[in-house]
Write a protein that holds these residues in place. Structure first.
Motif, mmCIF file in Angstrom:
data_model
loop_
_atom_site.group_PDB
_atom_site.id
_atom_site.type_symbol
_atom_site.label_atom_id
_atom_site.label_comp_id
_atom_site.label_asym_id
_atom_site.label_seq_id
_atom_site.Cartn_x
_atom_site.Cartn_y
_atom_site.Cartn_z
ATOM 1 N N ARG A 70 78.130 53.033 69.691
ATOM 2 C CA ARG A 70 79.022 52.421 70.722
ATOM 3 C C ARG A 70 80.141 53.325 71.136
ATOM 4 N NH1 ARG A 70 77.414 47.630 68.059
ATOM 5 N NH2 ARG A 70 79.648 47.440 67.377
ATOM 6 N N ARG A 71 80.979 53.509 70.113
ATOM 7 C CA ARG A 71 82.233 54.271 70.024
ATOM 8 C C ARG A 71 82.200 55.680 70.939
ATOM 9 N NH1 ARG A 71 84.364 55.255 64.578
ATOM 10 N NH2 ARG A 71 84.249 53.010 64.741
ATOM 11 N N GLN A 72 80.960 56.373 70.920
ATOM 12 C CA GLN A 72 80.795 57.708 71.520
ATOM 13 C C GLN A 72 79.537 57.489 72.535
ATOM 14 O OE1 GLN A 72 82.792 60.231 71.249
ATOM 15 N NE2 GLN A 72 83.820 59.465 69.605
ATOM 16 N N LYS A 73 79.859 56.714 73.422
ATOM 17 C CA LYS A 73 78.864 56.328 74.430
ATOM 18 C C LYS A 73 78.192 57.492 75.223
ATOM 19 C CE LYS A 73 80.537 51.639 75.434
ATOM 20 N NZ LYS A 73 81.715 51.596 74.442
ATOM 21 N N GLY A 74 79.132 58.514 75.606
ATOM 22 C CA GLY A 74 78.771 59.496 76.624
ATOM 23 C C GLY A 74 77.847 60.346 75.560
ATOM 24 N N TYR A 75 78.207 60.775 74.482
ATOM 25 C CA TYR A 75 77.436 61.757 73.609
ATOM 26 C C TYR A 75 76.082 60.968 73.133
ATOM 27 C CZ TYR A 75 81.700 64.522 73.092
ATOM 28 O OH TYR A 75 82.663 65.092 73.633
ATOM 29 N N SER A 76 76.169 59.734 72.837
ATOM 30 C CA SER A 76 74.913 58.881 72.431
ATOM 31 C C SER A 76 73.967 59.015 73.821
ATOM 32 C CB SER A 76 75.392 57.630 72.068
ATOM 33 O OG SER A 76 76.381 57.611 70.966
ATOM 34 N N LEU A 77 74.474 58.633 74.698
ATOM 35 C CA LEU A 77 73.708 58.594 76.086
ATOM 36 C C LEU A 77 72.999 59.928 76.331
ATOM 37 C CD1 LEU A 77 72.771 56.927 78.467
ATOM 38 C CD2 LEU A 77 74.562 57.764 79.760
ATOM 39 N N ILE A 78 73.632 61.103 76.140
ATOM 40 C CA ILE A 78 73.254 62.305 76.320
ATOM 41 C C ILE A 78 72.150 62.686 75.506
ATOM 42 C CG2 ILE A 78 73.794 65.093 76.295
ATOM 43 C CD1 ILE A 78 76.464 64.277 77.670
ATOM 44 N N ASN A 79 72.461 62.078 74.202
ATOM 45 C CA ASN A 79 71.561 62.628 73.032
ATOM 46 C C ASN A 79 70.189 61.658 73.106
ATOM 47 O OD1 ASN A 79 72.245 64.472 71.089
ATOM 48 N ND2 ASN A 79 73.516 62.976 70.172
ATOM 49 N N ILE A 80 70.290 60.457 73.561
ATOM 50 C CA ILE A 80 69.249 59.474 73.602
ATOM 51 C C ILE A 80 68.293 59.936 75.034
ATOM 52 C CG2 ILE A 80 68.401 57.263 74.343
ATOM 53 C CD1 ILE A 80 70.781 56.275 72.453
ATOM 54 N N ALA A 81 69.015 60.357 76.052
ATOM 55 C CA ALA A 81 68.326 60.656 77.597
ATOM 56 C C ALA A 81 67.712 61.950 76.871
ATOM 57 C CB ALA A 81 69.340 61.048 78.455
ATOM 58 N N GLY A 82 68.252 63.008 76.453
ATOM 59 C CA GLY A 82 67.464 64.235 76.000
ATOM 60 C C GLY A 82 66.227 64.137 75.271
ATOM 61 N N LEU A 83 66.608 63.364 74.155
ATOM 62 C CA LEU A 83 65.281 63.271 73.185
ATOM 63 C C LEU A 83 64.335 62.137 73.714
ATOM 64 C CD1 LEU A 83 67.589 62.211 69.789
ATOM 65 C CD2 LEU A 83 65.907 64.123 70.094
ATOM 66 N N SER A 84 64.765 61.360 74.734
ATOM 67 C CA SER A 84 63.618 60.531 75.199
ATOM 68 C C SER A 84 62.787 61.266 76.094
ATOM 69 C CB SER A 84 64.290 59.354 75.993
ATOM 70 O OG SER A 84 65.038 58.606 75.227
ATOM 71 N N LEU A 85 63.346 62.193 76.876
ATOM 72 C CA LEU A 85 62.720 62.885 77.816
ATOM 73 C C LEU A 85 61.792 64.024 76.889
ATOM 74 C CD1 LEU A 85 65.286 63.701 80.625
ATOM 75 C CD2 LEU A 85 62.871 62.668 80.853
ATOM 76 N N GLY A 86 62.382 64.551 75.846
ATOM 77 C CA GLY A 86 61.632 65.785 75.048
ATOM 78 C C GLY A 86 60.360 64.890 74.439
ATOM 79 N N ILE A 87 60.587 63.876 74.013
ATOM 80 C CA ILE A 87 59.604 63.213 73.309
ATOM 81 C C ILE A 87 58.598 62.792 74.154
ATOM 82 C CG2 ILE A 87 59.114 61.202 71.579
ATOM 83 C CD1 ILE A 87 62.000 61.475 70.577
ATOM 84 N N ALA A 88 58.990 62.103 75.365
ATOM 85 C CA ALA A 88 58.015 61.618 76.222
ATOM 86 C C ALA A 88 57.160 62.709 76.775
ATOM 87 C CB ALA A 88 58.586 61.065 77.457
#
Length: 838
Positions: A70-88
């Protein structure tokens, strides 16, 4: 009793002291009994406190992980978005790959099933199967499959229906292949010559809920067949799919096809007995058939070595062998390799994003690490925490990826042209596999960052100094170079695939495939061929009409045509006198067939230029070729692409044989196409009311030969764009972080008079250098890979330097556009705020 290590040591010390006291006063035996009684009595408390302590630690760690996210929302969002697309993307592609590699695996005897054929032909003579089975004890069964391309029309109780895929097969087919019967008995299903086996879907469509066994179905207004069994629909991963099976004994009764040794029109499958070496059986068959063709048929050694050397091909390999596999479903092993590589590239790019962003933020979390080390936390516990954060992030990303897969599954199925059994949530096993995949991916992607973040010395961390800055920056740049190199390879591949398909669509084929309609004539139309021709030729919208055979796109027949000196395997089209003009072909020598010369029927042929060269005929007109009968060459045709551009132009012979033709080819006017087609349909209805009128445009049928390449292009383009997007997400995160790290530097430079443009160039040039290095790595790899792919086409484009420059420039522009916004924000900020914050 506490479960901590210190308390455990203290408790054990007390037990030992008491043990020694009892041993000294009451004896060793009693002391040991007392000791183990105390241990067993304390054990529940130890276990309870052990799990409670670790549960509390786990909950506390989870809270800490979520707080950091939560503290690093921007980085967390980028990480989750990239990983989600890659895994999908990885899940979708690997489900496709797994499906391709599983073809025909459901056959219980797969390891013993082989197809027999020659190096150049997947066909065998009709009598060959029985002949081999009777001759070789190593062959347990021999089954023939003959594609039913004569008619797809059936009638039941006054209604007509069509079955697209059907075969004439031997009754022993169910002893070789695992196609379970729902109704009827495998032993008798195809025993009667006029028996019919329907698939479950076709039986339901034709008869509804009624029992189909014993029902009478008429085949093409010729013969009645009795439904003797219903077969379970072949699995999606079966290369042989069908709606109906006929007994091969009926082939001679419903067709005019030659079923002698001279016509190779069956695919023959052998079931070898257990324990026999297929190589040894292959050699026996080869030697035996060699003696048959030399002794019985008097063939020369040269002719046998070229066309009659038989070999066995495992059934498990046939799906990826379009030539030897017959007219069944086929896949491309090369495409499997390519898409597996693409899936890994996209996943690796997403993981690189995670590693880069996590290590880049090492200085931000360095103080946290330093404080926890000062307070006594061991490095192993910190490593577990950071690996836990990585695994948590990957579990969240995998969950989102599964939702993306379910959302885009229909689009993916449209692109690959088939449905797959994903089974993401169909069983607990799949769920556990996905969880294990997410945790494993978290360990792999989080391993390096965890060891980097926990390696800082407390003194350096708390004083704001980290000793790994230069090394960490170099590592991140190396990963980014590798990441963009892979993206550039995909961009070059995307451009090359699109260029090749554009080349295919625009290439002059040597004939006119536009405004050409074709359909198979019914028996009624063939009986009234003259009336049908007269009525159509009288209509102004019909420009030309021809009747032929074996001329459908992708369907060919071959003959071994001979002179006294040479034998050439030629593709043969049976035609009438109007075929050359109707198709828009060009004669370069001699003349066309003549309708007024009745003696030409079955005696005249036209060669293409390739065939004339293969025979070594400088002046071919008037020369004679033979294949049982003798044929006189009356003309030479300019080469044209009667097959797809995957193939070189092969020898072709047009044989004048109107009575054997069954395919109508009609050249229509481009004006008022609908009315012309309606008129043709009315004439058909008048002359053949018992058969529905179904037509196809020749250009559409020809374009279907490239459907696999079109699907490949669409998938490759989509996944390449996703890979580039994921790479840009990581670049965006790095640019944002680097801009924050250099806030003070930017403020000082602005105070010293630097312009926004100067600062943007300074902040962006490092990323531009990374992309340039990536191009140096990507260009040779892409050049080699795409030249290998282009080898699948006999007619293809050449790789040009401008493609590499275009891809490299595009990647550079994408990177600069991604970084530019963050650089502009940093350069435009008020320097006073930047210096005050510092």
């Amino acid at each position: 009793m506490a479960a901590g290590n210190g308390d455990s040591d203290y408790a054990l010390g007390d037990l030992w002291e008491t043990f020694e006291h009892i041993a000294a006063t009451e004896g060793t035996v009693k002391a040991r009994l007392w000791f183990w009684a105390e241990v067993l009595r304390s054990l529940p408390g130890f276990v309870r406190n052990f799990f409670r302590w670790r549960t509390d630690m786990f909950i506390n760690s989870m809270k800490l992980m979520l707080r950091n996210l939560r503290r690093q929302k921007g980085y967390s969002l980028i990480n989750i978005a990239g990983l989600s697309l890659g895994i999908a993307v990885f899940i979708l592609i690997m489900s496709y790959v797994a499906n391709e590699l599983s073809y025909n695996s459901f056959h219980t005897r797969l390891d013993r099933i082989y197809q027999i054929g020659t190096a150049e032909n997947n066909g065998t003579p009709v009598p060959m199967a029985d002949f081999l089975k009777q001759t070789f004890p190593e062959i347990e069964q021999a089954v023939r499959f003959r594609n039913n391309f004569h008619s797809q029309l059936f009638r039941y109780e006054g209604g007509f229906f069509k079955i697209e895929e059907s075969y004439f097969v031997d009754p022993e087919a169910f002893d070789v292949f695992t196609f379970p019967l729902i109704r009827g008995h495998a032993e008798t299903a195809l025993k009667d010559p006029f028996s019919l086996v329907l698939s479950e879907t076709e039986a339901q469509r034709i008869f509804g809920n009624a029992d189909p066994i014993g029902k009478i179905v008429n085949y093409d207004n010729q013969k009645d067949f009795t439904v003797t069994a219903v077969i379970q629909d072949p699995p999606r991963n079966s290369s042989i799919s069908f709606g109906a099976l006929f007994s091969i004994e009926a082939l001679d009764d419903v067709t005019d096809e030659d079923v002698s040794w001279g016509h190779w029109n069956c695919q023959t499958y052998l079931l070898l007995t257990k324990g026999h070496d297929p190589g040894a059986v292959e050699e026996k068959i080869r030697l035996f058939m060699h003696s048959i063709y030399t002794d019985r048929w008097g063939m020369t050694e040269d002719r046998i070595s070229e066309n009659y050397v038989f070999s066995l091909r495992p059934m498990k390999d046939l799906y990826f062998d379009a030539f030897r596999g017959g007219r069944y479903k086929h896949g491309s092993l090369q495409n499997v390799y390519i898409f597996t590589l693409v899936a890994l590239i996209v996943l690796v790019i997403a993981c690189i994003n995670f590693v880069n962003l996590t290590t880049a933020r090492a200085s931000v979390r360095a103080k946290e690490v330093g404080v926890r080390k000062v307070l006594g936390s061991r490095r192993s516990l910190l490593i577990k925490q950071f690996l836990g954060e990585s695994m948590l992030l990957n579990v969240i990303a995998t969950g989102i990826a599964c939702l993306l897969v379910l959302l885009f599954r229909p689009l993916f199925y449209d692109l690959i042209g088939k449905e797959l059994e994903l089974g993401l949530f169909s069983s607990p096993v799949h769920g556990l596999f996905l969880l294990a995949f997410a945790l494993g991916l978290g360990l792999v992607s989080g391993f390096y960052p965890a060891f980097v973040l926990t390696a800082f010395r407390p003194a350096d961390s708390l004083s704001g100094k980290t000793s790994r800055g230069v090394r960490g920056t170099a590592f991140r740049k190396t990963l980014t170079v590798f990441q963009f190199a892979m993206s550039i390879v995909l961009i070059i591949g995307m451009i090359t695939v699109m260029r090749q398909l554009h080349f295919i669509n625009d290439k002059d084929l040597g004939f006119d495939k536009d405004y050409l309609v074709w359909f198979e004539e019914s028996s009624s139309i063939r009986d009234k061929a003259d009336v049908f021709r007269q009525k159509l030729e009288a209509y102004p919208g019909v420009e030309k009409l021809s009747i032929s055979r074996f001329t459908r796109p992708g369907i060919t027949g071959t003959w071994d045509l001979r002179t006294e000196q040479t034998t050439v395997k030629c593709t043969v089209f049976l035609t009438d006198a109007d075929f050359v003009e109707t198709m828009g072909l060009n004669l370069v020598e001699g003349r066309d067939f003549s309708r007024t010369m009745a003696s030409e029927a079955g005696q005249a042929l036209i060669l293409n230029q390739t065939a004339a060269r293969a025979f070594g005929l400088d002046s071919p007109i008037g020369k004679t070729l033979s294949v049982g009968n003798s044929y006189t060459i009356v003309g030479v045709l300019e080469d044209y692409h009667f097959q797809s551009l995957h193939h070189e132009i092969e020898p072709l012979a047009l044989v004048y044989d109107p009575p054997s033709c069954n395919i109508a080819n009609i050249r229509i006017s481009p004006h008022d196409i609908d009315h012309t087609l309606a008129y043709i349909g009315n004439v058909w209805e008048e002359l053949s009311p018992d058969h529905p009128f179904e037509y196809r445009f020749f250009d559409e049928s020809y374009d279907r030969l490239y459907r696999a390449e079109e699907n490949f292009q669409a998938l490759f383009v989509y996944f390449s764009l996703i890979a580039v997007f994921v790479a840009c997400l990581g670049l965006l995160g790095l640019a944002s972080y680097m801009a924050r790290q250099r806030t003070k530097e930017v403020g000082i430079r602005k105070v010293m008079g630097a312009t926004v443009a100067n600062i943007m160039v300074r902040l962006s040039k490092d990323f531009a250098r990374v992309v340039l290095y990536a191009n140096i790595l990507a260009w040779p790899a892409a050049w080699i890979a795409m030249n290998l792919w282009l080898r699948n086409f006999a007619f293809r484009i050449t790789m040009n330097l401008w493609v590499l420059l275009l891809a490299g420039s595009g990647a550079l522009l994408i990177a600069l556009a991604t970084v530019g916004y963050q650089a502009f924000r940093a350069a435009s900020a008020d320097p006073v705020d930047a210096l005050r914050n510092e």
